[in-house]
Design a protein around this motif. Structure first.
Motif, short mmCIF file in Angstrom:
data_model
loop_
_atom_site.label_atom_id
_atom_site.label_comp_id
_atom_site.label_asym_id
_atom_site.label_seq_id
_atom_site.Cartn_x
_atom_site.Cartn_y
_atom_site.Cartn_z
N ALA A 141 0.80 -1.22 0.00
CA ALA A 141 0.00 0.00 0.00
C ALA A 141 0.83 1.28 0.00
O ALA A 141 0.38 2.30 -0.51
N ASN A 142 2.02 1.26 0.58
CA ASN A 142 2.88 2.45 0.63
C ASN A 142 2.16 3.66 1.21
O ASN A 142 2.21 4.76 0.66
N GLY A 143 1.44 3.46 2.30
CA GLY A 143 0.77 4.57 2.96
C GLY A 143 -0.60 4.91 2.43
O GLY A 143 -1.25 5.81 2.94
N GLN A 144 -1.06 4.23 1.41
CA GLN A 144 -2.40 4.49 0.88
C GLN A 144 -3.43 3.75 1.72
O GLN A 144 -3.25 2.58 2.05
N VAL A 145 -4.50 4.44 2.06
CA VAL A 145 -5.53 3.84 2.90
C VAL A 145 -6.71 3.34 2.07
O VAL A 145 -7.31 2.31 2.38
N ALA A 146 -7.02 4.02 0.99
CA ALA A 146 -8.21 3.69 0.19
C ALA A 146 -8.19 2.26 -0.35
O ALA A 146 -9.19 1.56 -0.23
N PRO A 147 -7.08 1.77 -0.93
CA PRO A 147 -7.10 0.39 -1.41
C PRO A 147 -7.31 -0.63 -0.30
O PRO A 147 -7.98 -1.64 -0.49
N ILE A 148 -6.75 -0.35 0.87
CA ILE A 148 -6.91 -1.28 2.00
C ILE A 148 -8.36 -1.32 2.44
O ILE A 148 -8.91 -2.39 2.69
N VAL A 149 -9.00 -0.17 2.51
CA VAL A 149 -10.40 -0.11 2.96
C VAL A 149 -11.32 -0.80 1.96
O VAL A 149 -12.17 -1.62 2.34
N VAL A 150 -11.15 -0.52 0.69
CA VAL A 150 -12.00 -1.14 -0.33
C VAL A 150 -11.77 -2.64 -0.39
O VAL A 150 -12.72 -3.43 -0.48
N GLY A 151 -10.53 -3.08 -0.30
CA GLY A 151 -10.24 -4.50 -0.27
C GLY A 151 -10.81 -5.18 0.95
O GLY A 151 -11.33 -6.30 0.88
N ALA A 152 -10.74 -4.52 2.10
CA ALA A 152 -11.31 -5.09 3.33
C ALA A 152 -12.82 -5.22 3.24
O ALA A 152 -13.39 -6.21 3.72
N VAL A 153 -13.47 -4.26 2.62
CA VAL A 153 -14.92 -4.34 2.44
C VAL A 153 -15.27 -5.53 1.55
O VAL A 153 -16.21 -6.29 1.84
N ALA A 154 -14.52 -5.71 0.47
CA ALA A 154 -14.76 -6.86 -0.41
C ALA A 154 -14.55 -8.17 0.34
O ALA A 154 -15.32 -9.12 0.17
N PHE A 155 -13.54 -8.23 1.19
CA PHE A 155 -13.29 -9.44 1.98
C PHE A 155 -14.44 -9.71 2.95
O PHE A 155 -14.88 -10.85 3.09
N VAL A 156 -14.92 -8.68 3.60
CA VAL A 156 -16.00 -8.85 4.58
C VAL A 156 -17.27 -9.37 3.92
O VAL A 156 -17.92 -10.28 4.44
N VAL A 157 -17.65 -8.82 2.76
CA VAL A 157 -18.88 -9.30 2.13
C VAL A 157 -18.72 -10.72 1.60
O VAL A 157 -19.66 -11.51 1.67
N ALA A 158 -17.53 -11.08 1.12
CA ALA A 158 -17.29 -12.48 0.71
C ALA A 158 -17.36 -13.40 1.91
O ALA A 158 -17.92 -14.51 1.83
N LEU A 159 -16.85 -12.96 3.04
CA LEU A 159 -16.91 -13.75 4.27
C LEU A 159 -18.35 -13.92 4.74
O LEU A 159 -18.74 -15.01 5.19
N LEU A 160 -19.16 -12.88 4.64
CA LEU A 160 -20.57 -12.98 5.03
C LEU A 160 -21.31 -14.01 4.18
O LEU A 160 -22.11 -14.79 4.71
N VAL A 161 -21.04 -14.04 2.90
CA VAL A 161 -21.68 -15.02 2.03
C VAL A 161 -21.23 -16.43 2.40
O VAL A 161 -22.04 -17.37 2.43
N THR A 162 -19.96 -16.59 2.72
CA THR A 162 -19.46 -17.91 3.11
C THR A 162 -20.09 -18.37 4.41
O THR A 162 -20.48 -19.54 4.54
#
Length: 124
Positions: A90-111
């Protein structure tokens, strides 16, 4: 429709909508500054979108939930790995981490919802 199937349907639709939003934001991030993390975000979002679509379809026929459990768990692991890549590069970027974490959470909810439907189907 059982309560577990309803939860799977709702979580699948939420993952589908949120996955589309994450894909769009990943593309916007890529346009603003192409970085490897932007590609990770887009890939994780597409995986979450596909898991959501499959989950919403399987909720209509709950007896198919055991067949979705493996691909759903694999997609959640892949999304988690892509999120770990976001964190690593990420090199200090927060936006990619947040968007990726949201995608992970919704995939986890479906699982998790798929697991509940699978247990209820196997119990009967």
């Amino acid at each position: 429709m059982s309560p577990e199937a309803k939860r799977l349907k709702v979580s699948g639709i939420v993952a589908l909508v949120v996955g589309c939003a994450c894909v769009v934001s990943g593309i916007v991030l890529a346009v603003l500054g192409v970085d490897i993390t932007d590609l990770f975000v887009v890939a994780a979002s597409v995986v979450a979108l596909l898991v959501g679509a499959r989950g919403a379809r399987v909720a209509n026929v709950p007896s198919h939930a055991p067949r979705l459990m493996g691909p759903s768990a694999g997609a959640t692991l892949a999304t988690g790995a892509l999120c770990a890549g976001d964190v690593a590069f990420a090199n200090g970027q927060v936006a990619p981490i947040v968007v990726g974490a949201v995608a992970f959470v919704v995939a986890l909810l479906v699982t998790i919802a798929t697991s509940a439907v699978k247990r209820s189907v196997e119990k009967v």
